[in-house]
Design a protein around this motif. Structure first.
Motif, PDB file in Angstrom:
ATOM      1  N   MET A  10      28.450   4.778   2.149  1.00 24.00           N
ATOM      2  CA  MET A  10      27.004   4.820   2.223  1.00 24.00           C
ATOM      3  C   MET A  10      26.557   4.455   3.644  1.00 24.00           C
ATOM      4  SD  MET A  10      24.347   2.733  -0.091  1.00 24.00           S
ATOM      5  CE  MET A  10      22.672   3.151  -0.022  1.00 24.00           C
ATOM      6  N   VAL A  11      25.618   5.199   4.155  1.00 23.74           N
ATOM      7  CA  VAL A  11      25.096   4.961   5.490  1.00 23.74           C
ATOM      8  C   VAL A  11      23.956   3.942   5.399  1.00 23.74           C
ATOM      9  CG1 VAL A  11      23.964   6.045   7.459  1.00 23.74           C
ATOM     10  CG2 VAL A  11      25.686   7.313   6.171  1.00 23.74           C
ATOM     11  N   SER A  12      24.017   2.931   6.236  1.00 23.92           N
ATOM     12  CA  SER A  12      22.936   1.947   6.213  1.00 23.92           C
ATOM     13  C   SER A  12      21.758   2.467   7.034  1.00 23.92           C
ATOM     14  CB  SER A  12      23.416   0.602   6.741  1.00 23.92           C
ATOM     15  OG  SER A  12      23.712   0.704   8.110  1.00 23.92           O
ATOM     16  N   SER A  13      20.584   2.135   6.602  1.00 21.98           N
ATOM     17  CA  SER A  13      19.372   2.592   7.263  1.00 21.98           C
ATOM     18  C   SER A  13      19.121   1.799   8.536  1.00 21.98           C
ATOM     19  CB  SER A  13      18.170   2.435   6.329  1.00 21.98           C
ATOM     20  OG  SER A  13      16.984   2.775   7.009  1.00 21.98           O
ATOM     21  N   ARG A  14      18.582   2.467   9.527  1.00 25.94           N
ATOM     22  CA  ARG A  14      18.199   1.798  10.760  1.00 25.94           C
ATOM     23  C   ARG A  14      16.721   1.429  10.747  1.00 25.94           C
ATOM     24  NH1 ARG A  14      20.391   5.844  15.133  1.00 25.94           N
ATOM     25  NH2 ARG A  14      19.330   7.215  13.705  1.00 25.94           N
ATOM     26  N   LEU A  15      16.060   1.727   9.633  1.00 28.25           N
ATOM     27  CA  LEU A  15      14.651   1.391   9.507  1.00 28.25           C
ATOM     28  C   LEU A  15      14.462  -0.113   9.350  1.00 28.25           C
ATOM     29  CD1 LEU A  15      13.537   4.157   6.981  1.00 28.25           C
ATOM     30  CD2 LEU A  15      12.977   4.026   9.412  1.00 28.25           C
ATOM     31  N   PRO A  16      13.333  -0.643   9.848  1.00 31.18           N
ATOM     32  CA  PRO A  16      13.059  -2.058   9.591  1.00 31.18           C
ATOM     33  C   PRO A  16      12.760  -2.238   8.102  1.00 31.18           C
ATOM     34  CG  PRO A  16      11.193  -1.020  10.695  1.00 31.18           C
ATOM     35  CD  PRO A  16      12.289   0.001  10.636  1.00 31.18           C
ATOM     36  N   PRO A  17      12.863  -3.445   7.616  1.00 32.84           N
ATOM     37  CA  PRO A  17      12.561  -3.660   6.192  1.00 32.84           C
ATOM     38  C   PRO A  17      11.091  -3.358   5.906  1.00 32.84           C
ATOM     39  CG  PRO A  17      12.968  -5.753   7.315  1.00 32.84           C
ATOM     40  CD  PRO A  17      13.250  -4.672   8.295  1.00 32.84           C
ATOM     41  N   LYS A  18      10.841  -2.794   4.745  1.00 34.64           N
ATOM     42  CA  LYS A  18       9.475  -2.480   4.329  1.00 34.64           C
ATOM     43  C   LYS A  18       8.714  -3.789   4.131  1.00 34.64           C
ATOM     44  CE  LYS A  18       6.938  -0.380   0.532  1.00 34.64           C
ATOM     45  NZ  LYS A  18       7.089   0.220  -0.797  1.00 34.64           N
ATOM     46  N   PRO A  19       7.514  -3.888   4.693  1.00 36.63           N
ATOM     47  CA  PRO A  19       6.729  -5.119   4.501  1.00 36.63           C
ATOM     48  C   PRO A  19       6.391  -5.332   3.032  1.00 36.63           C
ATOM     49  CG  PRO A  19       5.817  -3.763   6.266  1.00 36.63           C
ATOM     50  CD  PRO A  19       6.850  -2.928   5.571  1.00 36.63           C
ATOM     51  N   ASP A  20       6.223  -6.574   2.656  1.00 36.39           N
ATOM     52  CA  ASP A  20       5.774  -6.921   1.310  1.00 36.39           C
ATOM     53  C   ASP A  20       4.242  -6.876   1.329  1.00 36.39           C
ATOM     54  OD1 ASP A  20       5.043  -8.026  -1.116  1.00 36.39           O
ATOM     55  OD2 ASP A  20       6.496  -9.672  -1.008  1.00 36.39           O
ATOM     56  N   PHE A  21       3.698  -5.687   1.101  1.00 36.15           N
ATOM     57  CA  PHE A  21       2.268  -5.472   1.231  1.00 36.15           C
ATOM     58  C   PHE A  21       1.453  -6.335   0.273  1.00 36.15           C
ATOM     59  CE2 PHE A  21       4.029  -1.414   2.869  1.00 36.15           C
ATOM     60  CZ  PHE A  21       3.557  -1.528   4.169  1.00 36.15           C
ATOM     61  N   ASP A  22       1.963  -6.565  -0.914  1.00 38.24           N
ATOM     62  CA  ASP A  22       1.240  -7.404  -1.876  1.00 38.24           C
ATOM     63  C   ASP A  22       1.136  -8.845  -1.370  1.00 38.24           C
ATOM     64  OD1 ASP A  22       0.820  -5.263  -3.609  1.00 38.24           O
ATOM     65  OD2 ASP A  22       2.668  -5.664  -4.748  1.00 38.24           O
ATOM     66  N   ALA A  23       2.210  -9.367  -0.819  1.00 34.20           N
ATOM     67  CA  ALA A  23       2.204 -10.737  -0.286  1.00 34.20           C
ATOM     68  C   ALA A  23       1.268 -10.833   0.921  1.00 34.20           C
ATOM     69  CB  ALA A  23       3.616 -11.170   0.095  1.00 34.20           C
ATOM     70  N   ILE A  24       1.306  -9.813   1.773  1.00 37.74           N
ATOM     71  CA  ILE A  24       0.425  -9.807   2.946  1.00 37.74           C
ATOM     72  C   ILE A  24      -1.030  -9.780   2.496  1.00 37.74           C
ATOM     73  CG2 ILE A  24      -0.335  -8.453   4.945  1.00 37.74           C
ATOM     74  CD1 ILE A  24       2.632  -7.607   5.297  1.00 37.74           C
ATOM     75  N   ALA A  25      -1.357  -8.918   1.544  1.00 38.79           N
ATOM     76  CA  ALA A  25      -2.739  -8.811   1.050  1.00 38.79           C
ATOM     77  C   ALA A  25      -3.192 -10.125   0.414  1.00 38.79           C
ATOM     78  CB  ALA A  25      -2.855  -7.663   0.059  1.00 38.79           C
ATOM     79  N   ALA A  26      -2.301 -10.787  -0.304  1.00 44.43           N
ATOM     80  CA  ALA A  26      -2.652 -12.058  -0.955  1.00 44.43           C
ATOM     81  C   ALA A  26      -2.894 -13.161   0.076  1.00 44.43           C
ATOM     82  CB  ALA A  26      -1.548 -12.470  -1.924  1.00 44.43           C
ATOM     83  N   SER A  27      -2.148 -13.156   1.173  1.00 45.01           N
ATOM     84  CA  SER A  27      -2.270 -14.192   2.202  1.00 45.01           C
ATOM     85  C   SER A  27      -3.311 -13.865   3.266  1.00 45.01           C
ATOM     86  CB  SER A  27      -0.923 -14.403   2.905  1.00 45.01           C
ATOM     87  OG  SER A  27       0.042 -14.855   1.989  1.00 45.01           O
ATOM     88  N   ALA A  28      -3.682 -12.618   3.386  1.00 41.90           N
ATOM     89  CA  ALA A  28      -4.551 -12.168   4.473  1.00 41.90           C
ATOM     90  C   ALA A  28      -5.862 -12.941   4.593  1.00 41.90           C
ATOM     91  CB  ALA A  28      -4.810 -10.672   4.357  1.00 41.90           C
ATOM     92  N   PRO A  29      -6.522 -13.322   3.495  1.00 45.28           N
ATOM     93  CA  PRO A  29      -7.786 -14.056   3.673  1.00 45.28           C
ATOM     94  C   PRO A  29      -7.646 -15.329   4.501  1.00 45.28           C
ATOM     95  CG  PRO A  29      -7.631 -13.254   1.428  1.00 45.28           C
ATOM     96  CD  PRO A  29      -6.289 -12.990   2.082  1.00 45.28           C
ATOM     97  N   SER A  30      -6.504 -15.974   4.451  1.00 46.41           N
ATOM     98  CA  SER A  30      -6.316 -17.223   5.202  1.00 46.41           C
ATOM     99  C   SER A  30      -6.222 -16.984   6.710  1.00 46.41           C
ATOM    100  CB  SER A  30      -5.072 -17.972   4.710  1.00 46.41           C
ATOM    101  OG  SER A  30      -3.894 -17.249   5.039  1.00 46.41           O
ATOM    102  N   THR A  31      -5.945 -15.757   7.121  1.00 42.85           N
ATOM    103  CA  THR A  31      -5.839 -15.444   8.556  1.00 42.85           C
ATOM    104  C   THR A  31      -6.954 -14.506   9.017  1.00 42.85           C
ATOM    105  OG1 THR A  31      -4.332 -13.601   8.093  1.00 42.85           O
ATOM    106  CG2 THR A  31      -3.329 -15.757   8.557  1.00 42.85           C
TER     107      THR A  31
END
Length: 190
Positions: free
Chosen positions: A1-22
């Motif tokens: 299996m070939v490993s991906s060179r892409l960065p890890p997908k962001p955890d959009f739900d976690a970012i959205a939940a934390s975003a109000p604090s920033t």
């Protein structure tokens, strides 16, 4: 299996939940970017009047000429070439060159924030920019420089906006001088 060179997908739900604090910091950064872009755009648009005076034409015709040229560099090249054949006062020509030089310096700052990827952390905080510019050295090609969005960077954005405001005022001061010069050279017998 070939490993991906892409960065890890962001955890959009976690970012959205934390975003109000920033949100306050993010809003500050986005407002600074907006101020930079609108200040730069206002300054670029003032060169329509320089073109209007140099071409001895209407604002509409100058705007049409300006818009037909699809890059800022092409627009400024036309202005500089026209200035070479129209402006006989060396001090006035030097003042225009200096304004264009300073405007070009501000263009680099504007491009830095218009042509980048904004990196956010897991809290939705904008932490870095990644330039979309390819940097070529003798040894390699590198994909854009990454810069932190720290307090020093924010201060530099405020300074750049203030510099653009000064350029704006100086262009407004320059326009009547240019117009007067060209009117006086037209009245002179050849």
């Amino acid at each position: 299996m070939v490993s991906s060179r892409l960065p890890p997908k962001p955890d959009f739900d976690a970012i959205a939940a934390s975003a109000p604090s920033t949100a306050d910091r993010r809003t500050q950064i986005l407002a600074l970017i907006g101020n930079l872009v609108s200040s730069w755009t206002n300054n670029e648009s003032l060169f329509i009047y320089v073109l209007m005076i140099l071409l001895r034409t209407t604002q509409e015709s100058a705007a049409l000429t300006f818009a037909t040229l699809n890059t800022t560099r092409a627009r400024l090249d036309l202005i500089q070439r026209l200035a070479k054949i129209k402006i006989t006062d060396k001090n006035l020509d030097k003042a225009l060159s200096k304004l264009i030089e300073r405007f070009n310096e501000s263009t680099a700052v504007r491009n830095e924030f218009n042509h980048c990827m904004y990196i956010v952390d897991t809290n939705g905080q904008i932490t870095h920019t990644q330039s979309m510019r390819i940097v070529q050295t003798k040894e390699s090609l590198q994909f854009g420089e990454m810069k932190p969005m720290d307090d020093a960077r924010l201060k530099s954005m405020v300074k750049a906006t203030k510099d653009m405001t000064r350029i704006n005022r100086e262009i407004w001061e320059f326009l009547p001088r240019l117009e007067e010069h060209l009117l006086s050279t037209e009245k002179r017998p050849s």
